[in-house]
Design a protein around this motif. Structure first.
Motif, PDB file in Angstrom:
ATOM      1  N   LYS A  95       0.687  -1.097   0.095  1.00 39.52           N
ATOM      2  CA  LYS A  95      -0.037   0.003   0.017  1.00 39.52           C
ATOM      3  C   LYS A  95       0.860   1.127  -0.015  1.00 39.52           C
ATOM      4  O   LYS A  95       1.766   1.284   0.967  1.00 39.52           O
ATOM      5  CB  LYS A  95      -0.922   0.133   1.227  1.00 39.52           C
ATOM      6  CG  LYS A  95      -1.887   1.204   1.270  1.00 39.52           C
ATOM      7  CD  LYS A  95      -2.938   1.130   2.090  1.00 39.52           C
ATOM      8  CE  LYS A  95      -2.468   0.938   3.763  1.00 39.52           C
ATOM      9  NZ  LYS A  95      -3.761   0.771   4.723  1.00 39.52           N
ATOM     10  N   GLU A 140      -4.511   6.953  -1.861  1.00 42.94           N
ATOM     11  CA  GLU A 140      -3.976   5.595  -1.501  1.00 42.94           C
ATOM     12  C   GLU A 140      -4.029   4.623  -2.748  1.00 42.94           C
ATOM     13  O   GLU A 140      -4.933   4.494  -3.557  1.00 42.94           O
ATOM     14  CB  GLU A 140      -4.974   4.996  -0.247  1.00 42.94           C
ATOM     15  CG  GLU A 140      -4.507   3.530   0.204  1.00 42.94           C
ATOM     16  CD  GLU A 140      -5.485   2.987   1.169  1.00 42.94           C
ATOM     17  OE1 GLU A 140      -5.698   3.608   2.366  1.00 42.94           O
ATOM     18  OE2 GLU A 140      -6.528   2.129   0.845  1.00 42.94           O
ATOM     19  N   ILE A 142      -3.358   0.467  -3.629  1.00 42.78           N
ATOM     20  CA  ILE A 142      -2.971  -0.943  -3.229  1.00 42.78           C
ATOM     21  C   ILE A 142      -2.584  -1.731  -4.289  1.00 42.78           C
ATOM     22  O   ILE A 142      -3.571  -1.703  -5.435  1.00 42.78           O
ATOM     23  CB  ILE A 142      -4.302  -1.639  -2.388  1.00 42.78           C
ATOM     24  CG1 ILE A 142      -4.221  -0.781  -0.942  1.00 42.78           C
ATOM     25  CG2 ILE A 142      -4.227  -2.888  -2.254  1.00 42.78           C
ATOM     26  CD1 ILE A 142      -5.640  -1.116  -0.163  1.00 42.78           C
ATOM     27  N   ASN A 281     -16.105   0.807   0.841  1.00 41.87           N
ATOM     28  CA  ASN A 281     -15.845   0.152   1.916  1.00 41.87           C
ATOM     29  C   ASN A 281     -16.543  -1.204   1.938  1.00 41.87           C
ATOM     30  O   ASN A 281     -16.827  -1.833   2.939  1.00 41.87           O
ATOM     31  CB  ASN A 281     -16.398   0.677   3.257  1.00 41.87           C
ATOM     32  CG  ASN A 281     -15.756   2.398   3.534  1.00 41.87           C
ATOM     33  OD1 ASN A 281     -14.392   2.302   3.170  1.00 41.87           O
ATOM     34  ND2 ASN A 281     -16.459   3.144   3.789  1.00 41.87           N
ATOM     35  N   SER A 283     -15.119  -3.879  -0.226  1.00 41.00           N
ATOM     36  CA  SER A 283     -14.103  -4.929  -0.628  1.00 41.00           C
ATOM     37  C   SER A 283     -14.555  -6.049  -1.582  1.00 41.00           C
ATOM     38  O   SER A 283     -14.390  -7.117  -1.309  1.00 41.00           O
ATOM     39  CB  SER A 283     -13.828  -5.744   0.730  1.00 41.00           C
ATOM     40  OG  SER A 283     -13.078  -4.835   1.599  1.00 41.00           O
ATOM     41  N   SER A 418      -7.049  -5.695  -0.565  1.00 45.71           N
ATOM     42  CA  SER A 418      -7.822  -4.633  -0.001  1.00 45.71           C
ATOM     43  C   SER A 418      -7.295  -4.312   1.493  1.00 45.71           C
ATOM     44  O   SER A 418      -6.270  -4.842   1.853  1.00 45.71           O
ATOM     45  CB  SER A 418      -9.253  -5.102   0.358  1.00 45.71           C
ATOM     46  OG  SER A 418      -9.420  -6.064   1.081  1.00 45.71           O
ATOM     47  N   GLU A 419      -7.859  -3.347   2.299  1.00 47.28           N
ATOM     48  CA  GLU A 419      -7.476  -2.942   3.501  1.00 47.28           C
ATOM     49  C   GLU A 419      -7.184  -4.034   4.375  1.00 47.28           C
ATOM     50  O   GLU A 419      -6.450  -3.987   5.439  1.00 47.28           O
ATOM     51  CB  GLU A 419      -8.670  -2.027   4.084  1.00 47.28           C
ATOM     52  CG  GLU A 419      -8.423  -0.451   3.203  1.00 47.28           C
ATOM     53  CD  GLU A 419      -7.303   0.244   3.456  1.00 47.28           C
ATOM     54  OE1 GLU A 419      -6.113  -0.214   4.426  1.00 47.28           O
ATOM     55  OE2 GLU A 419      -6.838   1.132   2.998  1.00 47.28           O
TER      56      GLU A 419
END
Length: 464
Positions: A95, A140, A142, A281, A283, A418-419
């Motif tokens: 990231k 951001e 990723i 949010n 994913s 993803s996060e």
């Protein structure tokens, strides 16, 4: 005693003089560096699509923190970027973040996705793009290293297939390494665009096209998404499990992309502003965009060159496929009928397989082309199309003289990152900036030494 005292006084004076000289040298070096760092991009390499068009500067007036920002100014259309080569571990999520500010950033190509963003040089992998005039905000990006051992991380004003004008400031770069979630549970977003309201150009004439799905169209998409889940799990012999959200969107598609091979289609950038609130949010691992580009009354209005599904695209690292409704409401392409079509979800299966095919190649696997079924003795069946081919392709059971081939079994675990993959991450020092005068001077000396060493080696090589 007097001699010793005199000697001691001289020693003290000498140390004071030495200290003053060192301070003067440090102050001079800092002043020189302060002047020099306007053009100092540390280890970043600057590059432009059109050379000598954009300006690369360090800005000590417009900055997010105490460190001078990195500034790109393009008064003329250009794709400008500064990048750094980063060593990465294969098959690992990373990231990258930065703060970015923009002024009057405009893209040249309508329907493209240029602007100020983070990207991997020479690829389409990128963060979202920022255009217009905006105060500092966090970007951001990723990505997965896949089969690579190094990547060139770039901070860009432009795009892979677009140019920009305007000014962008970048600051506070970070990079962190995550740990990939090894599971084969995929989550899909099936986005059904009920309305298409676009202006296209055909034979030199511009015209507006307004198309709307009816309730039967939406019901067909809903049914086929449910069938896709069941069929893909079964055909893969349960190597994958699927969940999905079925989302209808009334806001119309107002722009299309075009190329000479496919005609008009919906690329992610055409609908990014529409779909972002639905995806935020969540994913998701893959996106189906279902749309209408023609009907019985407007069969030739939007040339699409004989495709019903179009895949291989991605939206910020997530696979993105078009599912196009047929022009005729009498078509059985998406309708189950035991006498005509027992595999109406085939287009969904086919387009998702294109994303898995692309992933497999990017991870370094050698696999057969999805469209090469006839090469291996498969053919379309009247009721179920290429169902047998897909099953063998998905399970690596295509028989050849040298063994069995197809998708690798691990490909179902290689989902978009993803996060969630950064819950236990750790930061790397690849973008570390000097934090004080001593580190800045140390960096100057190290760079000077590196340049001298590089010149010496080059001179020796020339002599050889």
């Amino acid at each position: 005693m007097s001699k010793d005292k005199n000697k001691e006084e001289k020693s003290i004076i000498g140390r004071i003089v030495y200290f003053i000289v060192v301070v003067i040298l440090l102050f001079t070096a800092y002043k020189l560096y302060d002047k020099y760092k306007v053009n100092n991009f540390n280890d970043f390499i600057r590059t432009e699509y059109i050379p000598y068009t954009s300006e690369f500067l360090r800005d000590k007036n417009v900055k997010y923190t105490d460190v001078s920002s990195y500034k790109i100014v393009s008064t003329k259309e250009n794709d400008a970027m500064f990048y750094k080569e980063i060593t990465v571990i294969p098959n690992t999520p990373y990231k990258v973040t930065c703060m970015v500010k923009t002024k009057d950033v405009k893209t040249v190509e309508t329907g493209k996705n240029g602007g100020a963003h983070i990207s991997i040089a020479d690829t389409t992998e990128k963060s979202k793009s920022i255009t217009g005039t905006n105060d500092w905000q966090r970007l951001e990006f990723i990505f997965n290293s896949k089969n690579r051992t190094s990547v060139n991380i770039g901070f860009r004003l432009g795009g892979y297939d677009d140019n920009c004008t305007g000014t962008a400031w970048f600051s506070d770069f970070t990079i962190e390494k995550g740990s990939e979630t090894q599971d084969s549970n995929w989550k899909f977003a099936c986005l059904v665009f009920e309305n298409t309201n676009v202006e296209i150009e055909k034979d030199g004439q511009k015209s507006k096209i307004n198309l709307t799905m009816n309730m039967t169209d939406i019901a067909d998409m809903r049914q086929n998404m449910a069938r896709f889940k069941s069929s893909f799990e079964e055909l893969s012999k349960n190597k994958i499990s699927i969940t999905y959200d079925f989302i209808t969107i009334k806001e119309p598609i107002i722009s299309l992309s075009y190329d000479t091979e496919n005609g008009y289609f919906v690329a992610p950038q055409n609908v990014s502003s529409i779909i972002e609130p639905y995806l935020r949010n969540k994913s998701y691992d893959h996106i189906f965009a279902c749309l209408r580009l023609g009907d019985n009354e407007h069969q030739e209005d939007i040339p699409v060159y004989d495709w019903i599904g179009l895949g291989g695209m991605d939206y910020l690292g997530i696979g993105f496929s078009n599912i196009r409704l047929p022009n005729s409401n009498r078509s059985y392409i998406y309708k189950y009928d035991a006498r005509i079509n027992t595999f109406p979800e085939e287009v969904f299966v086919h387009e998702f397989l294109h994303s898995l095919e692309r992933n497999a190649k990017e991870y370094g696997y050698t696999i057969p082309e999805l469209h090469d079924y006839s090469k291996y003795g498969y053919k379309e069946e009247r009721l179920e199309g290429l169902k047998k081919w897909y099953q063998d392709y998905m399970n690596g059971e295509i028989k050849t003289s040298s063994g069995y081939i197809g998708l690798p079994k691990d490909i179902y675990k290689y989902k978009p990152n993803s996060e969630e993959d950064f819950e236990y991450s750790y930061s790397l020092d690849e973008f570390k900036e000097p934090s004080n005068i001593f580190e800045e001077i140390k960096m100057i000396i190290e760079k000077a030494f590196e340049n001298v060493t590089r010149l010496t080696i080059k001179k020796e090589e020339n002599q050889i």
